[in-house]
Design an enzyme around this catalytic site. Structure first.
Site, PDB file in Angstrom:
ATOM      1  N   ASP A 321       0.979  -1.097  -0.340  1.00  0.00           N
ATOM      2  CA  ASP A 321      -0.034  -0.048  -0.078  1.00  0.00           C
ATOM      3  C   ASP A 321       0.760   1.470  -0.188  1.00  0.00           C
ATOM      4  O   ASP A 321       2.067   1.176   0.339  1.00  0.00           O
ATOM      5  CB  ASP A 321      -0.745  -0.051   1.165  1.00  0.00           C
ATOM      6  CG  ASP A 321      -1.678   1.300   1.357  1.00  0.00           C
ATOM      7  OD1 ASP A 321      -2.240   1.603   0.507  1.00  0.00           O
ATOM      8  OD2 ASP A 321      -1.964   1.717   2.512  1.00  0.00           O
ATOM      9  N   ASP A 518      -1.638  -0.519   6.166  1.00  0.00           N
ATOM     10  CA  ASP A 518      -1.956  -0.091   7.467  1.00  0.00           C
ATOM     11  C   ASP A 518      -3.259   0.554   7.540  1.00  0.00           C
ATOM     12  O   ASP A 518      -3.421   0.780   8.822  1.00  0.00           O
ATOM     13  CB  ASP A 518      -0.985   1.133   7.603  1.00  0.00           C
ATOM     14  CG  ASP A 518      -1.309   2.343   7.156  1.00  0.00           C
ATOM     15  OD1 ASP A 518      -1.915   2.276   5.858  1.00  0.00           O
ATOM     16  OD2 ASP A 518      -1.073   3.470   7.724  1.00  0.00           O
TER      17      ASP A 518
END
Length: 622
Positions: A321, A518
């Protein structure tokens, strides 16, 4: 869960075995001790009873485990250990059975310890979900369970609240942090009539929301369902030891059968089975993996289970990500673009001076950036703030307006409005600054890359990661601008949580995949990957719970460290397995020819176990 996560159908069995892991090992130790004491007292009858009673609980638990595994079509090394114990007990070689029971129970206790933290709870994800909502009843507010919110209800969302249901902003504007859902690191402003997603956090003033979905049908609940579905559909990981089970078991049974057929003595077959008890596999692998987990924890990498560390050692593809992973996940001052006749310092000084009166996250970032550049600020006067749009006030004798393009444009003349519209780069977060009704310049914000990103990605490639893919919910132009120089193999942008799952599945068709994220929106993809890694220092609790591995420090360096440790631990485990199987094979041949009785064979196997365990413990060292 990723590959380490068992199917829901298998959870009761694993829970049963972990809960009862202490019973077999205690029984085996007590049986051997009591039998040894009875033998010293010259009571061989009592010694045999004690040894048999010590081995019986281990065999019972083992048989239950084998039956459950066979129902699923799994055949592992447990079957050889069960055959060795049962055969030894059947011909009266109870001491050999007790020794095998101790070896096996010890190995299972080590494995249970290695997997002790591997349960995948969704408690944090569910805990973050709002339990109540502030609902209007006429002119009054009351707190109601979120499940009672109906479509059309009007709610108040206060500062810091997580939005309970999908809805539409009504009245004053809302300033939302959607990073956990979309990956967008910078706050977004939603005005009257704009749709908002549940799971976003209100970082501005309180606003009203009209529900357009119930909680059960909203975006946040959909993400939870994605995680749960992935947990139940993901196949369990095959233990490293079990990959060698069928071949080793076939060779063992074949040799035991031939020895019995040629000699006519069943004791030889039992001796072969005892020596073949696969404790180098049962013991060495968990020891090396536990040692690797301990080493990883020392460098800030929390591995939740032994299977996760095994899988990490096989990773060839990294899906990562952007927001909060490759970047810091927060707005930071990038550049100041002054209009003609203005200096960068003066534009920043005036804007930051006014922004001192605002609690907006972007305003705080502007002030922080000015202070970092050594700009001396003044206290503003006559400050007024329009929620989610901007702030205006006096700095000395100058009237300064700072905020979004539309907000500042209202105070400008037509020519300056055109200049402002032309000056804002596409896709950029630009803070406009007007002074005394004239355009003074722009302050551009960005979410900067972490300092260690490039070095970490280079280390990962040297460690065997051959493909690195960016998966972000952010816009493609933003993703390209931030990661342009990182040398990524592919970039996928504008992704929903479902899109990220699909991307991980496609990459898994190529090679073993590690996913790093996250946010809440990353949790389903972390579940789907062979290994899910969460940024635990600042990341969402949902991603930490959905992952196999948590980076406890706010740095990607631990990722490369963890991969190196995993590969080394796996290599040492395999060395121990090969050496142990080789030595066991020699012992099996000696037993087949009658040179090694069952008890001596069991003791020889203990010596082999000690050797392979000592080798496996090398995984603790640098």
């Amino acid at each position: 869960m990723p590959a380490a996560q068992p199917n829901q159908a298998k959870l009761p069995l694993r829970g049963f075995w972990r809960a009862s892991a202490t019973v077999p090992i205690a029984s085996a130790i007590a049986g051997l001790a009591c039998g040894g004491a009875a033998a010293l007292l010259d009571r061989p009858d009592l010694a045999k009873i004690a040894w048999a009673l010590g081995a019986a609980p281990v065999l019972a638990v083992l048989c239950w485990k084998i039956v459950s595994s066979l129902r699923r079509g799994d055949v592992g090394l447990d079957l050889i250990a069960a055959l060795a114990m049962a055969a030894a007990l059947s011909i009266g070689e109870v001491l050999a059975a007790a020794i095998v029971a101790l070896m096996y129970a010890g190995g299972q206790a080590l494995e249970a310890f290695a997997e002790g933290r591997a349960s995948r709870e969704m408690s944090a994800l569910l805990d973050r979900a709002p339990k109540t909502a502030a609902r209007y009843h006429g002119a009054t507010l009351s707190t109601v369970p979120v499940a009672e919110v109906a479509v059309g209800d009007r709610l108040m969302v206060r500062l810091g609240d997580v939005i309970p249901v999908d809805g539409v902003v009504t009245g004053s504007a809302a300033v939302l942090d959607e990073a956990a859902l979309t990956g967008e690191s910078l706050p977004v402003t939603k005005r009257d009539g704009d749709a908002v997603m549940s799971g976003s956090t209100n970082v501005g003033q309180a606003f009203d929301l009209v529900a357009r979905e119930t909680a059960a049908r909203s975006a946040y609940a959909a993400i939870i369902r994605l995680v749960e579905e992935a947990m139940t559909s993901q196949a369990p990981m095959t233990r490293l030891a079990d990959r060698y089970a069928l071949g080793f078991m076939a060779a063992t049974l074949g040799l035991a059968g031939v020895a019995w057929w040629i000699s006519g003595d069943p004791v030889r077959a039992v001796a072969v089975l005892v020596v073949a008890t696969p404790c180098p596999l049962i013991l060495a692998v968990p020891v090396a993996i536990v040692a690797g987990m301990s080493r990883a924890a020392k460098v800030g990498v929390l591995v939740k289970g032994g299977a996760a560390l095994e899988a990490l050692g096989r990773i060839r593809t990294l899906v990562v990500d952007k927001t909060g992973t490759l970047t810091h996940g927060e707005a930071a001052l990038s550049t100041v673009a002054p209009a003609h006749g203005w200096s960068e310092t003066e534009v920043l000084r005036l804007a930051a001076s006014v922004d001192q009166a605002s609690q907006h996250v972007v305003a705080r970032a502007v002030v922080r950036g000015a202070c970092e550049r050594g700009v001396v600020l003044e206290l503003p006067d006559e400050v007024t703030e329009t929620a989610g749009e901007g702030v205006e006030g006096l700095v000395g004798a100058r009237r300064v307006r700072v905020g979004g393009q539309a907000f500042v444009a209202k105070a400008l003349r037509e020519t300056d409005r055109s200049a402002l519209a032309a000056a804002v780069p596409p896709g950029a977060l630009a803070v406009a600054v007007a002074v005394d009704g004239r355009l003074a310049g722009l302050i551009l914000m960005r979410d900067a890359l972490r300092d260690d990103v490039q070095a970490t990605l280079d280390r990962l490639r040297r460690s065997g990661v051959s493909r690195i893919v960016l998966a972000t919910g952010d816009r493609r132009d933003v993703a390209l601008s931030v990661t342009r120089d990182l040398g990524l193999d592919a970039i996928a942008a504008d992704l929903t949580p479902q899109d990220k799952i699909a991307l991980v599945r496609r990459e898994k068709a190529r090679a073993a995949v590690m996913m790093v994220g996250d946010g809440v929106n990353d949790a389903p993809a972390l579940v789907e990957a062979d290994v899910g890694v969460a940024m635990g220092a600042k990341g969402a609790a949902a991603s930490a719970q959905a992952s196999d591995i948590i980076l406890l420090r706010d740095s990607l360096n631990g990722l490369a460290d963890g991969l190196d440790i995993a590969r080394r631990s796996r290599r040492i485990a395999l060395q121990s397995v090969y050496a142990g199987i080789g030595l066991s094979a020699l012992g099996m041949l000696a037993a087949a020819f009658g040179f090694l009785p069952p008890v001596q064979g069991a003791l020889l196997q203990e010596a082999i176990d000690v050797a392979v365990i000592l080798n496996a413990l090398r995984a603790l060292k640098e």
